[in-house]
Design a protein around this motif. Structure first.
Motif, PDB file in Angstrom:
ATOM      1  N   UNK A  15       0.826  -1.209   0.000  1.00 34.08           N
ATOM      2  CA  UNK A  15       0.000   0.000   0.000  1.00 34.08           C
ATOM      3  C   UNK A  15       0.861   1.259   0.000  1.00 34.08           C
ATOM      4  N   UNK A  16       1.876   1.305   0.862  1.00 35.63           N
ATOM      5  CA  UNK A  16       2.749   2.472   0.910  1.00 35.63           C
ATOM      6  C   UNK A  16       3.566   2.609  -0.368  1.00 35.63           C
ATOM      7  N   UNK A  17       4.098   1.506  -0.863  1.00 33.95           N
ATOM      8  CA  UNK A  17       4.898   1.558  -2.092  1.00 33.95           C
ATOM      9  C   UNK A  17       4.044   1.975  -3.284  1.00 33.95           C
ATOM     10  N   UNK A  18       2.805   1.516  -3.321  1.00 33.33           N
ATOM     11  CA  UNK A  18       1.900   1.908  -4.396  1.00 33.33           C
ATOM     12  C   UNK A  18       1.657   3.411  -4.388  1.00 33.33           C
ATOM     13  N   UNK A  19       1.450   3.989  -3.213  1.00 36.54           N
ATOM     14  CA  UNK A  19       1.240   5.432  -3.122  1.00 36.54           C
ATOM     15  C   UNK A  19       2.475   6.200  -3.586  1.00 36.54           C
ATOM     16  N   UNK A  20       3.654   5.683  -3.242  1.00 37.53           N
ATOM     17  CA  UNK A  20       4.887   6.355  -3.656  1.00 37.53           C
ATOM     18  C   UNK A  20       5.065   6.276  -5.169  1.00 37.53           C
ATOM     19  N   UNK A  21       4.854   5.113  -5.736  1.00 36.92           N
ATOM     20  CA  UNK A  21       5.012   4.948  -7.180  1.00 36.92           C
ATOM     21  C   UNK A  21       3.992   5.806  -7.933  1.00 36.92           C
ATOM     22  N   UNK A  22       2.783   5.896  -7.399  1.00 33.66           N
ATOM     23  CA  UNK A  22       1.751   6.719  -8.025  1.00 33.66           C
ATOM     24  C   UNK A  22       2.125   8.199  -8.028  1.00 33.66           C
ATOM     25  N   UNK A  23       2.939   8.618  -7.059  1.00 34.56           N
ATOM     26  CA  UNK A  23       3.321  10.034  -6.969  1.00 34.56           C
ATOM     27  C   UNK A  23       4.422  10.431  -7.949  1.00 34.56           C
ATOM     28  N   UNK A  24       5.046   9.466  -8.615  1.00 33.44           N
ATOM     29  CA  UNK A  24       6.078   9.796  -9.610  1.00 33.44           C
ATOM     30  C   UNK A  24       5.417  10.519 -10.785  1.00 33.44           C
ATOM     31  N   UNK A  25       5.935  11.669 -11.195  1.00 33.66           N
ATOM     32  CA  UNK A  25       5.310  12.434 -12.293  1.00 33.66           C
ATOM     33  C   UNK A  25       5.190  11.608 -13.569  1.00 33.66           C
ATOM     34  N   UNK A  26       4.075  11.755 -14.234  1.00 31.58           N
ATOM     35  CA  UNK A  26       3.810  10.994 -15.451  1.00 31.58           C
ATOM     36  C   UNK A  26       4.752  11.387 -16.578  1.00 31.58           C
ATOM     37  N   UNK A  27       5.246  12.634 -16.560  1.00 33.36           N
ATOM     38  CA  UNK A  27       6.130  13.060 -17.656  1.00 33.36           C
ATOM     39  C   UNK A  27       7.442  12.283 -17.680  1.00 33.36           C
ATOM     40  N   UNK A  28       7.868  11.734 -16.510  1.00 29.33           N
ATOM     41  CA  UNK A  28       9.073  10.905 -16.509  1.00 29.33           C
ATOM     42  C   UNK A  28       8.830   9.608 -17.265  1.00 29.33           C
ATOM     43  N   UNK A  29       7.662   9.025 -17.082  1.00 34.10           N
ATOM     44  CA  UNK A  29       7.331   7.810 -17.831  1.00 34.10           C
ATOM     45  C   UNK A  29       7.222   8.108 -19.328  1.00 34.10           C
ATOM     46  N   UNK A  30       6.535   9.197 -19.666  1.00 32.37           N
ATOM     47  CA  UNK A  30       6.339   9.535 -21.074  1.00 32.37           C
ATOM     48  C   UNK A  30       7.663   9.858 -21.763  1.00 32.37           C
ATOM     49  N   UNK A  31       8.566  10.510 -21.049  1.00 34.03           N
ATOM     50  CA  UNK A  31       9.872  10.835 -21.631  1.00 34.03           C
ATOM     51  C   UNK A  31      10.658   9.566 -21.931  1.00 34.03           C
ATOM     52  N   UNK A  32      10.601   8.609 -21.019  1.00 35.82           N
ATOM     53  CA  UNK A  32      11.302   7.351 -21.234  1.00 35.82           C
ATOM     54  C   UNK A  32      10.719   6.587 -22.417  1.00 35.82           C
ATOM     55  N   UNK A  33       9.403   6.547 -22.497  1.00 35.69           N
ATOM     56  CA  UNK A  33       8.759   5.852 -23.616  1.00 35.69           C
ATOM     57  C   UNK A  33       9.043   6.551 -24.940  1.00 35.69           C
ATOM     58  N   UNK A  46      12.237   3.356 -24.895  1.00 33.42           N
ATOM     59  CA  UNK A  46      12.187   2.307 -23.872  1.00 33.42           C
ATOM     60  C   UNK A  46      10.790   1.719 -23.814  1.00 33.42           C
ATOM     61  N   UNK A  47      10.704   0.429 -23.533  1.00 30.61           N
ATOM     62  CA  UNK A  47       9.392  -0.175 -23.374  1.00 30.61           C
ATOM     63  C   UNK A  47       8.910   0.032 -21.935  1.00 30.61           C
ATOM     64  N   UNK A  48       7.729  -0.488 -21.636  1.00 28.56           N
ATOM     65  CA  UNK A  48       7.117  -0.248 -20.327  1.00 28.56           C
ATOM     66  C   UNK A  48       7.935  -0.855 -19.190  1.00 28.56           C
ATOM     67  N   UNK A  49       8.416  -2.083 -19.407  1.00 28.72           N
ATOM     68  CA  UNK A  49       9.193  -2.740 -18.355  1.00 28.72           C
ATOM     69  C   UNK A  49      10.505  -2.013 -18.091  1.00 28.72           C
ATOM     70  N   UNK A  50      11.180  -1.568 -19.131  1.00 32.76           N
ATOM     71  CA  UNK A  50      12.424  -0.818 -18.970  1.00 32.76           C
ATOM     72  C   UNK A  50      12.171   0.516 -18.269  1.00 32.76           C
ATOM     73  N   UNK A  51      11.056   1.150 -18.587  1.00 34.89           N
ATOM     74  CA  UNK A  51      10.719   2.416 -17.935  1.00 34.89           C
ATOM     75  C   UNK A  51      10.494   2.217 -16.440  1.00 34.89           C
ATOM     76  N   UNK A  52       9.791   1.153 -16.101  1.00 33.35           N
ATOM     77  CA  UNK A  52       9.540   0.884 -14.681  1.00 33.35           C
ATOM     78  C   UNK A  52      10.840   0.567 -13.949  1.00 33.35           C
ATOM     79  N   UNK A  53      11.686  -0.249 -14.573  1.00 33.98           N
ATOM     80  CA  UNK A  53      12.907  -0.703 -13.914  1.00 33.98           C
ATOM     81  C   UNK A  53      13.947   0.406 -13.783  1.00 33.98           C
ATOM     82  N   UNK A  54      14.077   1.263 -14.810  1.00 35.83           N
ATOM     83  CA  UNK A  54      15.164   2.239 -14.837  1.00 35.83           C
ATOM     84  C   UNK A  54      14.734   3.651 -14.461  1.00 35.83           C
TER      85      UNK A  54
END
Length: 294
Positions: A163-181, A185-193
């Motif tokens: 529950x705590x880790x989920x809240x922390x991961x949810x707080x990561x800005x979406x633009x970081x994921x979009x920039x990686x993609x 990078x694929x979805x798994x690489x974005x999550x891992x790196x």
């Protein structure tokens, strides 16, 4: 005027909390010093025989208690950390929104189950099954075992970490994921790196909270692992922990003026100091990763 009253109230609250903390630590320290004036500190930290009693044949070697606490905590965290973090990643990055709406509350509901229920399940179901498994392979085993206790305790801690880790991961800005993609990078690489390194300070904090929960747990240990103070590398045998012995010393038939009760204070002081050192080290780790990735 309202701001002055509110400020005065906040200051008084902070002072009161600080005084309560100082009084608690002071009382534990005072009784611990009295205990070590009777029992050698070397016997307490180096002896392997723990037999508190009201007669002259008492022994206060706390190594078996420390061993049991560490062993059961390691077993529980080896289950809670990987399953908890992976559950949080699935809830945050992979699950469909409609499924998340009912799965997340279920996980949080599991975290509210009383520990006595987990202890009963460990004692009546997990313990006997593990004993049957061990006896099939001719391994010495008892119904009360550190493995049964650690497994059930790990299951209990999973919702806290997830529950705590989920809240922390949810707080990561979406633009970081979009920039990686966008960079290929694929979805798994974005999550891992990208996602996990950025959320690592919060994930570590969640794991620390889970570890504190494991160290401080008493009911599951009493029901699933027992009160026997021993050092054994066989996970199918019973062990005990510091918190269980503290409760046993303070709620038994022994006199509150005896050495046995003061031993509980010494155990509490040792647990307090070790937890303080561990938390300080964890804060340093969290600060390092926050500077590196945030």
């Amino acid at each position: 005027m309202v701001e002055r009253i509110a400020r005065f109230y906040f200051i008084c609250s902070a002072i009161l909390v600080s005084l309560i903390t100082v009084c608690i630590v002071g009382s534990i320290l005072f009784e611990s010093i009295s205990f070590f004036g009777t029992i050698s500190i070397w016997e307490f930290f180096l002896s392997t025989q723990w037999e508190p009693s009201s007669n002259s044949n008492e022994h206060y070697g706390a190594i078996p208690l420390f061993f049991g606490t560490i062993a059961i905590s390691l077993i529980s965290m080896s289950i809670a950390v990987p399953f908890g973090v992976l559950t949080a990643i699935y809830l945050s990055e992979y699950i469909k929104p409609n499924m998340r709406k009912w799965l997340k509350p279920i996980i949080e509901f599991i975290a509210g189950i009383p520990t006595v229920v987990y202890g009963f399940f460990a004692a009546m179901v997990v313990g006997p099954q593990l004993r049957s498994f061990a006896e099939f392979y001719d391994i010495p085993a008892t119904t009360e075992s550190s493995l049964a206790c650690g497994i059930v305790m790990g299951v209990m801690i999973i919702p806290y970490i997830s529950s705590m880790s989920d809240d922390i991961i949810q707080s990561i800005p979406e633009n970081q994921r979009q920039s990686s993609l966008a960079l290929g990078a694929n979805k798994s690489e974005t999550i891992l790196r990208i996602v996990i390194p950025a959320a690592l300070p919060g994930i570590i904090a969640a794991c620390i909270l889970g570890l504190s929960r494991a160290i401080g747990e008493t009911m599951i240990v009493v029901m699933a692992s027992g009160l026997t103070a021993r050092i054994s590398l066989n996970p199918f045998e019973s062990l005990t922990t510091v918190t269980v012995q503290i409760v046993g010393l303070l709620t038994g038939d022994l006199s509150f003026e005896g050495v046995s009760v003061k031993a509980a204070y010494a155990l509490g002081l040792t647990l307090f100091i070790s937890t303080f050192i561990f938390n300080a080290l964890a804060i340093r780790i969290i600060t390092y990763y926050r500077k590196k990735y945030v």
